[in-house]
Design an enzyme around this catalytic site. Structure first.
Site, PDB file in Angstrom:
ATOM      1  N   GLU A 152      33.237  40.343  30.195  1.00 37.97           N
ATOM      2  CA  GLU A 152      33.998  41.035  29.146  1.00 37.97           C
ATOM      3  C   GLU A 152      33.207  41.260  27.861  1.00 37.97           C
ATOM      4  O   GLU A 152      33.633  40.855  26.769  1.00 37.97           O
ATOM      5  CB  GLU A 152      35.295  40.266  28.865  1.00 37.97           C
ATOM      6  CG  GLU A 152      36.128  40.084  30.121  1.00 37.97           C
ATOM      7  CD  GLU A 152      37.448  39.342  29.897  1.00 37.97           C
ATOM      8  OE1 GLU A 152      37.671  38.846  28.785  1.00 37.97           O
ATOM      9  OE2 GLU A 152      38.246  39.289  30.839  1.00 37.97           O
ATOM     10  N   GLU A 267      38.641  40.199  40.384  1.00 35.75           N
ATOM     11  CA  GLU A 267      39.832  39.461  39.913  1.00 35.75           C
ATOM     12  C   GLU A 267      41.124  40.241  40.160  1.00 35.75           C
ATOM     13  O   GLU A 267      42.063  40.181  39.365  1.00 35.75           O
ATOM     14  CB  GLU A 267      39.705  39.160  38.408  1.00 35.75           C
ATOM     15  CG  GLU A 267      38.442  38.411  38.040  1.00 35.75           C
ATOM     16  CD  GLU A 267      38.341  38.010  36.574  1.00 35.75           C
ATOM     17  OE1 GLU A 267      39.368  38.052  35.862  1.00 35.75           O
ATOM     18  OE2 GLU A 267      37.236  37.666  36.153  1.00 35.75           O
TER      19      GLU A 267
HETATM   20  C1  XIL Z   1      42.514  33.229  32.972  1.00 36.28           C
HETATM   21  C2  XIL Z   1      43.089  32.095  33.801  1.00 36.28           C
HETATM   22  O1  XIL Z   1      43.764  32.596  34.935  1.00 36.28           O
HETATM   23  C3  XIL Z   1      44.023  31.283  32.954  1.00 36.28           C
HETATM   24  O2  XIL Z   1      44.485  30.157  33.696  1.00 36.28           O
HETATM   25  C4  XIL Z   1      43.283  30.836  31.705  1.00 36.28           C
HETATM   26  O3  XIL Z   1      44.117  30.177  30.874  1.00 36.28           O
HETATM   27  C5  XIL Z   1      42.720  32.022  30.951  1.00 36.28           C
HETATM   28  O4  XIL Z   1      41.898  32.753  31.807  1.00 36.28           O
HETATM   29  N1  XIL Z   1      39.952  37.633  33.000  1.00 36.28           N
HETATM   30  C6  XIL Z   1      39.097  36.620  33.353  1.00 36.28           C
HETATM   31  C7  XIL Z   1      39.645  35.313  33.764  1.00 36.28           C
HETATM   32  O5  XIL Z   1      37.876  36.835  33.429  1.00 36.28           O
HETATM   33  O6  XIL Z   1      38.788  34.237  33.432  1.00 36.28           O
HETATM   34  C8  XIL Z   1      41.011  35.066  33.175  1.00 36.28           C
HETATM   35  O7  XIL Z   1      41.528  33.876  33.735  1.00 36.28           O
HETATM   36  C9  XIL Z   1      41.927  36.247  33.462  1.00 36.28           C
HETATM   37  C10 XIL Z   1      41.381  37.485  32.820  1.00 36.28           C
END
Ligand code: XIL
Length: 353
Positions: A152, A267
């Protein structure tokens, strides 16, 4: 009944014995044989609390990624210290169940421990960043073969292709922290696949188009700087109901492939907060949006990896971050709360087999 530490140890040891005996391969576990590996994000606490989750992962997935256990927040309680216990347990689960493991994430602006705000200058920032990447990658070398090196890097309120998100690293090192992270990673584990991961590049609205253009610009910038970048990761947290930019996304993936990069979906889930029920209609809408994004991303050939951010609706971040207001539980993932297949899973099978 919740799994105790002892039960979990038995599960690992039992699987290790089978593995050593050569009995535990994907097909032997009843896993589908896939052309594109499929995996899911997994949190250790959920794995320990619910034996059905580990069973479903072992029966369905080729790979896992830790939800939080390999983030700075979990790994780095204090300067100079590393807390590997939880990540080690997930890595052990991956090894004994013959699952690949992705690493997430070496650099991210979010969930940083407070102590990193005390980093005083560029020299210290470079030392801390180097120590982190080297120590973490070295520990999981051979188990984690694909790493989100930078997650990100593009801001949400992106105005132009040169926009980069402010982080603790850019504060001290400027944008050179980006190629630097990739170079440290490649030096530490030359065999690892090094990934730049991003979200909100899948849609056709102006903001997402600009974000995709900035992502593309960063890829070129990294390659021009000689950074060892091997793949782009499309997170694909799909905003329910928002049209996928099929042509734009397909062209982006084709361009990345033309640059010699692999393309991963890292994801995938559907933010179903505003999608209308009932459940069956919701599941169809979710599946059709997943179909749209995967059709676009595979227009020029199969993905190199497809991962969802969780496997069962029971264990997802979506109900916390994007709760529904109509009383219906969120249904963002391929299996429902009771680990039953939903149409989403059929789409996964279609694009991985
Ligand atoms: C999220 C997790 O699912 C949560 O449990 C945590 O609190 C915050 O992060 N993009 C990403 C992930 O790259 O690391 C994120 O995961 C969701 C969005």
């Amino acid at each position: 009944m919740p799994m105790t530490r002892r039960d979990f140890g038995i599960l690992l040891r039992g699987a290790a014995a089978l593995c050593a005996a050569g009995a535990l391969s994907g097909p032997a576990l009843g896993r589908p044989v896939r052309k594109t590996p499929y995996g899911a994000a997994l949190a250790l606490a959920d794995l320990k609390a619910d034996p059905r989750l580990g069973e479903a992962i072992a029966a369905t997935c080729d790979a896992i990624v830790a939800v939080t256990e390999m983030k700075w927040s979990d790994l780095r309680p204090r300067p100079g210290e590393f807390a590997f216990d939880k990540a080690d347990e997930l890595a052990a689960f991956a090894r004994v169940n013959n699952l690949a493991m992705r690493g997430h994430t070496l650099v991210w602006y979010a969930v940083m421990p407070d102590w990193t705000n005390q980093i005083a200058n560029a020299a210290e920032a470079e030392r801390v960043l180097t120590e982190h990447i080297e120590t973490v990658m070295a520990r999981y070398r051979g188990t984690v073969r694909s790493w989100d090196v930078v997650n990100e890097a593009i801001p949400d309120a992106v105005r132009g292709v040169g926009d980069r998100r402010p982080t603790i690293w850019s504060r001290h090192l400027g944008e050179r922290y980006l190629p630097l992270a990739f170079k440290i990673a490649a030096r530490t584990d030359p065999a690892a696949e090094l990934v730049l991961n991003e979200y909100d590049v899948e849609f056709g609205d102006t903001r997402c188009r600009t974000k995709r253009a900035a992502f593309r610009n960063l890829v070129h910038q990294l390659l021009d700087a000689g950074a060892p970048l091997h793949a782009v990761g499309l997170q694909c947290h799909l905003r329910g109901g928002m049209p996928v930019d099929r042509e734009g996304l397909a062209a982006f993936v084709a361009e990345m492939r033309g640059l010699g990069l692999k393309c991963l979906v890292t994801e995938l889930d559907v933010i179903d907060q505003k999608l209308p029920g009932p459940a069956a209609a919701l599941d169809q809408a979710v599946a059709s949006q997943v179909d749209a994004v995967l059709s676009a991303a595979t227009a020029g050939g199969p993905l190199d990896m497809l991962m969802t951010w969780g496997l069962s609706d029971r264990y997802s971040w979506i109900p916390y971050s994007y709760p529904r207001r109509d009383g219906l539980p969120n249904r963002p993932l391929p299996l429902d709360r009771d680990f039953r297949r939903k149409p989403f899973m059929d789409v996964i099978d279609q694009f991985t087999s």
